[in-house]
Design a protein around this motif. Structure first.
Motif, short mmCIF file in Angstrom:
data_model
loop_
_atom_site.label_atom_id
_atom_site.label_comp_id
_atom_site.label_asym_id
_atom_site.label_seq_id
_atom_site.Cartn_x
_atom_site.Cartn_y
_atom_site.Cartn_z
N LYS A 221 0.80 -1.22 0.00
CA LYS A 221 0.00 0.00 0.00
C LYS A 221 0.84 1.28 0.00
O LYS A 221 0.60 2.17 -0.81
CB LYS A 221 -0.94 0.02 1.21
N ALA A 222 1.80 1.38 0.93
CA ALA A 222 2.54 2.64 1.06
C ALA A 222 3.84 2.45 1.81
O ALA A 222 3.98 1.54 2.64
CB ALA A 222 1.69 3.68 1.79
N VAL A 223 4.79 3.33 1.50
CA VAL A 223 6.02 3.48 2.27
C VAL A 223 5.98 4.90 2.84
O VAL A 223 5.71 5.85 2.10
CB VAL A 223 7.28 3.28 1.41
N VAL A 224 6.23 5.03 4.15
CA VAL A 224 6.06 6.32 4.83
C VAL A 224 7.37 6.70 5.53
O VAL A 224 8.03 5.85 6.14
CB VAL A 224 4.92 6.25 5.86
N LEU A 225 7.72 7.98 5.42
CA LEU A 225 8.93 8.51 6.06
C LEU A 225 8.55 9.70 6.92
O LEU A 225 7.89 10.63 6.45
CB LEU A 225 9.94 8.95 5.00
N LYS A 226 8.98 9.71 8.19
CA LYS A 226 8.82 10.87 9.05
C LYS A 226 10.12 11.65 9.07
O LYS A 226 11.19 11.09 9.25
CB LYS A 226 8.46 10.43 10.47
N GLU A 227 10.02 12.96 8.87
CA GLU A 227 11.20 13.82 8.87
C GLU A 227 10.80 15.22 9.29
O GLU A 227 9.61 15.51 9.48
CB GLU A 227 11.83 13.87 7.46
N LYS A 228 11.80 16.09 9.45
CA LYS A 228 11.52 17.49 9.73
C LYS A 228 10.74 18.11 8.56
O LYS A 228 10.95 17.76 7.40
CB LYS A 228 12.81 18.27 9.92
N ARG A 229 9.87 19.03 8.88
CA ARG A 229 9.13 19.75 7.86
C ARG A 229 10.09 20.42 6.88
O ARG A 229 11.05 21.08 7.29
CB ARG A 229 8.24 20.81 8.52
#
Length: 260
Positions: A221-229
């Motif tokens: 479905k998806a690959v998600v990355l959290k990072e600084k804005r």
């Protein structure tokens, strides 16, 4: 690293600590009347203290790190009330979806995925640091939050000691619904009593394009990355940044249906 307990542990706690040490292949040091300072003088490396409801990680000259889901607990309570969560929305997660959290840390995000996913979901959390893995695996197995749904979600998470690149390479294609990355930020956004001590143990390597390529191969479905804005990591690694008004962090997403 060694495994020990707190002062005057219950028999069941000492047995848990001994089993954990055997599983990890590290020494178990019965606490007896030994102080932590004395244990540090006798053994090298970290000391993991197994407690009745949780774990604590110690290293000379560093703040102690205790297992606690931190903001993950607050967010989990909101999700249980039916409120939204930006990470879950970015991932497009539905109940029953499987998730591979490639950068487990203290497990806050894995907890959110497990709460949203429910009993039919499968959440795997990877941690490459052995001390952090031990803290997380034993902590999730014993921590008591006071909310049954949260504790059940913690117990459902499969914590694995592995780096994400080799683990992803071992999986067949299209085998997990969502793959998630939350690499350690190079510069912290703000000091946090929960997160700052984590930096002494966590892997600080930046995310490699090869890891993202493997994640896209594995995800359904998806690959998600959290990072600084506004981080350049989103464009460098091929993620579409999902901006949130007023937020200091963003989630980048690669939708698998959008693959060319």
């Amino acid at each position: 690293m060694i495994i020990t307990t707190g002062d005057r542990p219950l028999t069941e706690v000492a047995a848990r600590a001994e089993r954990l040490a055997e599983r990890l292949g590290v020494p178990y040091a019965p606490r007896g009347n030994q102080s932590i300072t004395k244990l540090f003088s006798r053994y090298e490396g970290e000391i993991l203290v197994v407690l009745l409801e949780g774990t604590r990680l110690l290293r000379p000259g560093r703040p102690q790190l205790q297992f606690h889901p931190s903001m993950g607990f607050v967010r989990a309570k909101r999700v249980l009330k039916g409120e939204g969560d930006p990470m879950l929305e970015a991932a497009g997660m539905a109940p029953g979806d499987s998730v591979l959290d490639c950068t487990a840390g203290l497990g806050s995000d894995a907890l959110l995925f497990a709460v949203r996913g429910g009993e039919r979901s499968r959440v795997t959390a990877l941690e490459s640091s052995l001390p952090l893995y031990a803290l997380l695996a034993e902590g999730m197995a014993s921590y008591a939050s006071g909310i049954g749904e949260v504790d059940a979600a913690l117990r459902r998470i499969n914590v694995v000691h592995s780096d994400h690149r080799s683990y992803l390479a071992s999986l067949p294609g299209d085998s997990v619904d969502i793959v998630y990355f939350d690499p350690m930020f190079r510069e912290p956004l703000e000091d946090s009593a929960a997160i700052s001590p984590l930096r002494a143990y966590a892997n600080s390597d930046s995310l490699a394009p090869g890891s993202v390529h493997e994640a896209v191969r594995v995800a359904r479905k998806a690959v998600v990355l959290k990072e600084k804005r506004g981080s350049g990591e989103f464009s460098r690694l091929g993620f579409a940044e999902q901006l949130r008004p007023g937020a200091k962090t963003s989630y980048g997403v690669i939708r698998i249906d959008d693959r060319s």
